[in-house]
Scaffold this motif. Structure first.
Motif, PDB file in Angstrom:
ATOM      1  N   UNK A   1       1.109  -1.690  -0.193  1.00 57.61           N
ATOM      2  CA  UNK A   1       0.202  -0.234  -0.239  1.00 57.61           C
ATOM      3  C   UNK A   1       1.201   1.689   0.075  1.00 57.61           C
ATOM      4  N   UNK A   2       2.450   1.289   0.812  1.00 61.82           N
ATOM      5  CA  UNK A   2       3.066   2.363   0.598  1.00 61.82           C
ATOM      6  C   UNK A   2       3.823   2.848  -0.574  1.00 61.82           C
ATOM      7  N   UNK A   3       3.605   1.112  -1.213  1.00 63.34           N
ATOM      8  CA  UNK A   3       4.834   1.566  -2.361  1.00 63.34           C
ATOM      9  C   UNK A   3       3.446   2.061  -3.587  1.00 63.34           C
TER      10      UNK A   3
ATOM     11  N   UNK B   1      11.987   5.176 -10.414  1.00 66.62           N
ATOM     12  CA  UNK B   1      11.693   4.637  -8.785  1.00 66.62           C
ATOM     13  C   UNK B   1      11.350   3.122  -9.159  1.00 66.62           C
ATOM     14  N   UNK B   2       9.489   3.801  -9.723  1.00 68.24           N
ATOM     15  CA  UNK B   2       9.022   2.217  -9.062  1.00 68.24           C
ATOM     16  C   UNK B   2       8.805   1.408  -9.938  1.00 68.24           C
TER      17      UNK B   2
ATOM     18  N   UNK C   1       5.569 -16.401  -2.765  1.00 66.34           N
ATOM     19  CA  UNK C   1       6.106 -17.567  -3.561  1.00 66.34           C
ATOM     20  C   UNK C   1       6.652 -17.677  -3.976  1.00 66.34           C
ATOM     21  N   UNK C   2       8.160 -19.080  -3.314  1.00 62.66           N
ATOM     22  CA  UNK C   2       8.805 -19.546  -4.202  1.00 62.66           C
ATOM     23  C   UNK C   2       9.955 -18.353  -3.882  1.00 62.66           C
ATOM     24  N   UNK C   3       9.707 -17.906  -2.892  1.00 67.06           N
ATOM     25  CA  UNK C   3      10.934 -16.645  -2.235  1.00 67.06           C
ATOM     26  C   UNK C   3      10.390 -15.459  -3.315  1.00 67.06           C
ATOM     27  N   UNK C   4       9.934 -15.425  -4.128  1.00 70.40           N
ATOM     28  CA  UNK C   4       9.506 -14.180  -4.552  1.00 70.40           C
ATOM     29  C   UNK C   4       7.825 -13.537  -4.510  1.00 70.40           C
ATOM     30  N   UNK C   5       7.473 -11.900  -4.061  1.00 69.89           N
ATOM     31  CA  UNK C   5       6.959 -11.304  -3.456  1.00 69.89           C
ATOM     32  C   UNK C   5       6.123 -10.990  -4.821  1.00 69.89           C
ATOM     33  N   UNK C   6       4.633 -10.760  -4.185  1.00 65.01           N
ATOM     34  CA  UNK C   6       4.155 -10.385  -5.029  1.00 65.01           C
ATOM     35  C   UNK C   6       2.845  -9.205  -4.307  1.00 65.01           C
ATOM     36  N   UNK C   7       2.597  -8.279  -5.121  1.00 59.68           N
ATOM     37  CA  UNK C   7       1.347  -7.928  -4.409  1.00 59.68           C
ATOM     38  C   UNK C   7       0.827  -6.921  -5.206  1.00 59.68           C
TER      39      UNK C   7
ATOM     40  N   UNK D   1       3.299  -5.752  -8.484  1.00 60.47           N
ATOM     41  CA  UNK D   1       4.644  -5.093  -7.571  1.00 60.47           C
ATOM     42  C   UNK D   1       5.591  -6.648  -8.033  1.00 60.47           C
ATOM     43  N   UNK D   2       6.484  -6.941  -7.962  1.00 56.12           N
ATOM     44  CA  UNK D   2       6.801  -7.953  -7.943  1.00 56.12           C
ATOM     45  C   UNK D   2       8.512  -8.301  -7.445  1.00 56.12           C
ATOM     46  N   UNK D   3       8.643  -8.811  -6.676  1.00 56.05           N
ATOM     47  CA  UNK D   3      10.639  -9.102  -6.703  1.00 56.05           C
ATOM     48  C   UNK D   3      11.165  -9.504  -6.122  1.00 56.05           C
ATOM     49  N   UNK D   4      11.911 -10.031  -4.921  1.00 56.44           N
ATOM     50  CA  UNK D   4      12.995 -11.087  -4.156  1.00 56.44           C
ATOM     51  C   UNK D   4      13.271 -10.191  -2.879  1.00 56.44           C
ATOM     52  N   UNK D   5      13.936  -9.093  -3.264  1.00 57.78           N
ATOM     53  CA  UNK D   5      14.190  -7.939  -2.648  1.00 57.78           C
ATOM     54  C   UNK D   5      14.055  -6.765  -1.944  1.00 57.78           C
ATOM     55  N   UNK D   6      13.469  -6.359  -3.566  1.00 55.15           N
ATOM     56  CA  UNK D   6      12.796  -5.442  -3.558  1.00 55.15           C
ATOM     57  C   UNK D   6      11.045  -5.533  -4.168  1.00 55.15           C
ATOM     58  N   UNK D   7      10.581  -4.457  -4.602  1.00 54.86           N
ATOM     59  CA  UNK D   7       9.196  -4.848  -5.292  1.00 54.86           C
ATOM     60  C   UNK D   7       9.303  -3.974  -6.146  1.00 54.86           C
ATOM     61  N   UNK D   8       9.193  -4.012  -7.673  1.00 52.82           N
ATOM     62  CA  UNK D   8       8.776  -2.629  -8.659  1.00 52.82           C
ATOM     63  C   UNK D   8       7.013  -3.221  -9.351  1.00 52.82           C
ATOM     64  N   UNK D   9       7.330  -2.554  -9.938  1.00 50.07           N
ATOM     65  CA  UNK D   9       5.894  -2.481 -10.814  1.00 50.07           C
ATOM     66  C   UNK D   9       6.122  -3.333 -12.323  1.00 50.07           C
TER      67      UNK D   9
END
Length: 213
Positions: free
Chosen positions: A109-111, A130-131, A170-176, A196-204
């Motif tokens: 939500x913050x992103x 940046x996003x 899922x499998x180490x990949x974050x999604x929002x 948004x998806x990413x492992x360490x940092x979420x990107x659009x």
């Protein structure tokens, strides 16, 4: 005239009355009835008082009077301790899971909120750099992105409300996934959908900004 006396003879005590043949003599004054204090019980008859260390199985009012053995109490406390430990771990696990989910949701939500504020303010170039994920850069150039944001004609009167924010891993990949509505003066409404998806940092990796008909 004195009478001569014979030699001195001691006085013999009176003899005890003869006892009937076959019955033992009993001294007077000593009760020997079975069960009387001081008299041994007859063979085969139980003693009048409980043996040392033995207690009645019933207490007052007919309730059980004996406590459970110490071993049984220890076993009971062990079982209760194990059950309590399992419940505690389950509660801690649920709390950790809830905190993780809430943390990921709040992060998404913050992103989304930061990105939307940039495009509403007209700082689309920074929002792009940046996003947006590099993979999305290959599909959408910065010039096309900036030009597309200008066509929406958003201004400072626009406010954002998020209808749905979901985060997963899922499998180490974050999604929002974020969905909402931008409302501006003049009854202008713009639907927004971000992913948004990413492992360490979420990107659009996906964006949709479309005015409602």
């Amino acid at each position: 005239m004195s009478n001569p006396q014979g030699p001195y003879q001691p006085v013999q005590p009176a003899a005890w009355p003869a006892q009937p043949t076959g019955q033992p003599a009993q001294p007077t004054g000593q009760p020997r009835n079975p069960g009387e204090l001081g008299a041994p019980p007859l063979p085969g008859n139980p003693p009048q008082y409980g043996a040392p260390g033995q207690y009645s199985s019933e207490g007052p009012f007919g309730l059980p009077g004996q406590e459970p053995p110490a071993q049984s109490r220890r076993k009971l406390w062990t079982i209760l301790g194990v059950v309590g430990g399992v419940l505690l771990l389950a509660v801690v696990g649920v709390l950790i899971l809830v905190n993780i989910v809430n943390g990921a949701t709040n992060h998404a939500r913050g992103l989304a909120d930061s990105f939307t504020k940039l495009v509403i303010a007209g700082d689309s170039s920074k929002a792009y750099d940046d996003y947006l994920d590099p993979a999305l850069h290959e599909q959408l150039t910065k010039e096309d992105f900036i030009a597309g944001i200008k066509t929406l004609e958003m201004d400072s009167t626009c406010k954002t409300a998020y209808n749905e924010v979901k985060a997963s891993t899922e499998n180490g990949t974050k999604a929002a996934d974020v969905a909402g509505l931008i409302t501006c003066d003049g009854d202008k409404k713009i639907d927004l959908v971000y992913r948004f998806e990413g492992t360490d940092e979420l990107k659009m990796i996906n964006i949709k900004l479309k005015p409602q008909a």
